[in-house]
Design an enzyme around this catalytic site. Structure first.
Site, PDB file in Angstrom:
ATOM      1  N   GLY A  69       0.833  -1.205   0.000  1.00 48.73           N
ATOM      2  CA  GLY A  69       0.000   0.000   0.000  1.00 48.73           C
ATOM      3  C   GLY A  69       0.859   1.242   0.000  1.00 48.73           C
ATOM      4  CB  CYS A  96       5.303  -4.264   0.253  1.00 46.51           C
ATOM      5  SG  CYS A  96       6.149  -2.699   0.021  1.00 46.51           S
ATOM      6  CE1 TYR A  97       1.354   1.136   5.505  1.00 46.06           C
ATOM      7  CE2 TYR A  97      -0.208  -0.649   5.867  1.00 46.06           C
ATOM      8  CZ  TYR A  97       0.275   0.603   6.195  1.00 46.06           C
ATOM      9  OH  TYR A  97      -0.297   1.310   7.220  1.00 46.06           O
ATOM     10  CG  HIS A 187       5.600  -5.617  -4.449  1.00 38.01           C
ATOM     11  ND1 HIS A 187       4.291  -5.434  -4.033  1.00 38.01           N
ATOM     12  CD2 HIS A 187       6.290  -4.546  -3.996  1.00 38.01           C
ATOM     13  CE1 HIS A 187       4.197  -4.290  -3.385  1.00 38.01           C
ATOM     14  NE2 HIS A 187       5.392  -3.730  -3.337  1.00 38.01           N
ATOM     15  CD  GLU A 189       2.538  -8.247  -5.220  1.00 40.09           C
ATOM     16  OE1 GLU A 189       3.410  -8.956  -4.681  1.00 40.09           O
ATOM     17  OE2 GLU A 189       2.161  -7.160  -4.754  1.00 40.09           O
ATOM     18  CB  SER A 241     -21.977  -6.564 -26.378  1.00 43.29           C
ATOM     19  OG  SER A 241     -20.918  -7.382 -25.913  1.00 43.29           O
ATOM     20  N   GLY A 242     -21.656  -9.171 -28.519  1.00 42.33           N
ATOM     21  CA  GLY A 242     -20.655  -9.718 -29.434  1.00 42.33           C
ATOM     22  C   GLY A 242     -19.330  -9.904 -28.711  1.00 42.33           C
ATOM     23  N   GLY A 243     -19.211  -9.339 -27.526  1.00 43.51           N
ATOM     24  CA  GLY A 243     -17.968  -9.463 -26.753  1.00 43.51           C
ATOM     25  C   GLY A 243     -17.922 -10.767 -25.977  1.00 43.51           C
ATOM     26  CB  VAL A 244     -15.050 -12.434 -24.276  1.00 41.53           C
ATOM     27  CG1 VAL A 244     -14.798 -13.746 -23.576  1.00 41.53           C
ATOM     28  CG2 VAL A 244     -14.151 -12.315 -25.482  1.00 41.53           C
ATOM     29  CG  ASP A 245     -16.570  -9.712 -20.411  1.00 38.70           C
ATOM     30  OD1 ASP A 245     -15.674 -10.559 -20.627  1.00 38.70           O
ATOM     31  OD2 ASP A 245     -16.329  -8.537 -20.092  1.00 38.70           O
ATOM     32  CB  SER A 246     -22.458 -10.284 -23.233  1.00 37.25           C
ATOM     33  OG  SER A 246     -21.979 -10.166 -24.542  1.00 37.25           O
ATOM     34  CB  SER A 247     -20.189 -14.570 -25.868  1.00 31.98           C
ATOM     35  OG  SER A 247     -20.270 -13.502 -26.752  1.00 31.98           O
ATOM     36  CE  LYS A 387     -12.294  -9.386 -21.643  1.00 34.40           C
ATOM     37  NZ  LYS A 387     -13.509  -8.611 -21.837  1.00 34.40           N
TER      38      LYS A 387
END
Ligand code: XMP
Length: 531
Positions: A69, A96-97, A187, A189, A241-247, A387
């Site tokens: 942080g 870290c923090y 870090h 990550e 919408s044609g996008g990945v998420d809604s599909s 995603k």
């Protein structure tokens, strides 16, 4: 928008070991979550100050990670971990923090950096064995890590020992093996700590004992059961919408509830070439999902006539979209639920130390406003996914790979890739240029390396010469960026040969364009879309 009807996150982790990440506002907290999940362990990120004792106990984590942080633990009112974290008899990993607050809260001391610190690549000397480093770093090794700190730990609490030290951080890795409390100043990550992923996996698997059985197949099966329980025999609508998420949302819903689902695809007239046919053929013909395909191009393009201001474009499109969707939804009849592809980054309430509301850069358009207007409840089966996990879920659902890997496409479509007035003729020119550009990108094998690539049609005409004649045509700008989440982006460093090939093809094949430029702006200060 009301979230109360969304599927509870607590159901996702049922039956799986899970980790709690308390967020102290680091820019890279989400990366911790991604690394943990990549190793097959479910985890959630909570702001440190929204986690009360009962909530933490009820979550029952197998381990707790304290993030980095921007604050100093030496400040008055410095953020601290709830004391219960150290009293629950579960392993704790401070980064870290997170390390510094753990040390301070348990009775050690943190010293100010005094204007210096370690930023970027550093090396640690491994002095002792520990549960955290077992099988990864041997005693005596010299290992690369990525540091970003001013303050550093100066004195350890009782029961702790030093495991590794660097020049600027004498307590770069510390451990209380009895209690299974670990702290690192660097870090793990980020990619620049080469063994960081393994150290996090050691914490989750070997120290905390998580089974690592959280996979997309298990997520898929559990989601289907949850959706069935939530929806019962009611009808659900889902906007595509044609996008990945809604599909992916739609296919998951279809597996869960079959024909109780109706998808709605609104063609605004500002889609890419072939987009509508692809969506219709995948959903209606391949999956046989009931689909309302509404051609609303006259309505949208009519309303946008003469509109040049980017925000007015966005708001007009957003408003019309809700109207059309609303009408279509009524055709379905008594739908009780609206399915949305909301993702985890939209849900995470990141800790903000800047205070105050953030400035609206662009009004994003989705189907917000619809649930209230129609009294719909929300089904958001991907609220806990990132995603790249959505793409994995798509694979687990057997969706075609080229659909899963598609670049994101914005709700307002080509409208925001055409500064100035939108006309059918200009849309046609833009579609052709965009098709040529993406065709070349795919042929060069670069599509998957690029987060998003598209053509923009500028409202500028310039003079050219073709054959023996003068031309006076539009300028096309090409955009291609790399990114991990769309929040920041770098322009893609195409080779000149590639750019000149695309430029030649566009000018030769697309009537109306006689000049091509390449956008080399990163985000920030630019944005990915032009409007
Ligand atoms: P910007 O232009 O803000 O875009 O840097 C970041 C990412 O978001 C997409 N984008 C949108 N997506 N509705 C969407 O669904 C929108 O209104 C919208 N505006 C931008 C953009 O394509 C990029 O991936």
């Amino acid at each position: 928008m009301t979230q109360t009807h969304a599927i509870s996150e607590t159901q996702t982790r049922a039956g799986h070991d899970h980790i709690l990440i308390l967020d102290f506002g680091s820019q890279v907290t989400q990366l911790i979550a991604r690394r943990v999940r990549e190793s097959g362990v479910y985890c959630e990120i909570w702001p440190f100050n929204h986690a009360d004792d009962d909530k933490i106990k009820a979550f029952a984590p197998k381990g707790i990670i304290l993030s980095g942080g921007p604050c100093s633990v030496l400040d008055e009112d410095a953020p601290a971990a709830p004391e219960i974290v150290f009293e629950m008899d579960v392993p704790v990993f401070g980064i870290c923090y997170g390390q510094q607050t753990m040390v301070k809260q348990l009775g050690g001391r943190v010293a100010p950096g005094g204007g210096s610190g370690e930023f970027g690549r550093a090396h640690v000397d491994v002095l002792e064995h520990s549960g955290l480093t077992q099988g990864i770093w041997d005693k005596g090794a010299h290992e690369q890590v990525w540091m970003s700190h001013g303050d550093h730990v100066a004195q350890l609490p009782a029961g702790f020992t030093v495991i590794a030290a660097s020049e600027g951080a004498p307590f770069a890795v510390v451990a209380n093996e009895d209690k299974q409390f670990y702290g690192v100043q660097f870090h793990p990550e980020v990619m620049h700590t080469p063994h960081g992923r393994d150290l996090l996996k050691n914490f989750t698997h070997k120290v905390a004992g998580c089974a690592g059985d959280w996979t997309m197949q298990s997520f898929r099966e559990e989601s289907i059961a949850k959706i069935r329980a939530q929806v019962g025999d009611k009808k659900v609508i889902c906007g595509l919408s044609g996008g990945v998420d809604s599909s992916v949302t739609a296919i998951l819903l279809h597996e869960a509830i079959g024909d109780q689902l109706t998808c709605i695809y609104v063609d605004t007239g500002m889609m890419r070439a072939g987009e509508s046919q692809q969506v219709v053929s995948l959903f209606k013909e391949h999956y046989r999902i009931p689909l309302i395909h509404k051609d609303a191009s006259d309505l949208f393009l009519g309303a946008l006539e003469g509109v040049t201001d980017p925000e007015t474009k966005r708001k007009t499109i957003g408003r019309l979209f809700i109207d059309v969707f609303d009408k279509c939804a009524k055709e379905v009849g008594d739908a009780a639920f609206l399915a949305q592809g909301t993702l985890y980054p939209d849900v995470i309430e990141s800790v903000s130390f800047t205070g105050g509301p953030s400035v609206t850069i662009k009004s994003h358009h989705n189907v917000g406003g619809l649930p209230e207007r129609m009294n719909l409840k929300l089904v958001e089966p991907m609220r806990e996914l990132f995603k790249d996990e959505v793409r994995d879920l798509g694979r687990a659902l057997g969706m075609p790979e080229d659909f899963i890997r598609r670049h994101p496409f914005p709700g307002p479509g080509l409208a925001i890739r055409m500064p100035g007035e939108i006309t059918r003729d200009k849309l046609e020119i833009l579609r052709k240029a965009d098709t040529v550009y993406l065709d070349e990108i795919k042929k060069a094998g670069l599509y998957d390396e690029i987060w998003q690539a598209f053509a923009v049609l500028l409202p500028v005409r310039t003079v050219g010469v073709m054959g023996d004649g003068r031309t006076y045509d539009y300028v096309c700008a090409l955009r291609a960026v790399t990114s991990t989440d769309g929040m920041t982006a770098d322009y893609y460093p195409f080779e000149h040969k590639f750019l000149s090939r695309v430029s030649t093809r566009i000018i030769n094949e697309v009537a109306g364009i006689n000049r091509v430029t390449y956008d080399i702006t990163s985000k920030p200060p630019g944005t990915i879309e032009w409007e």
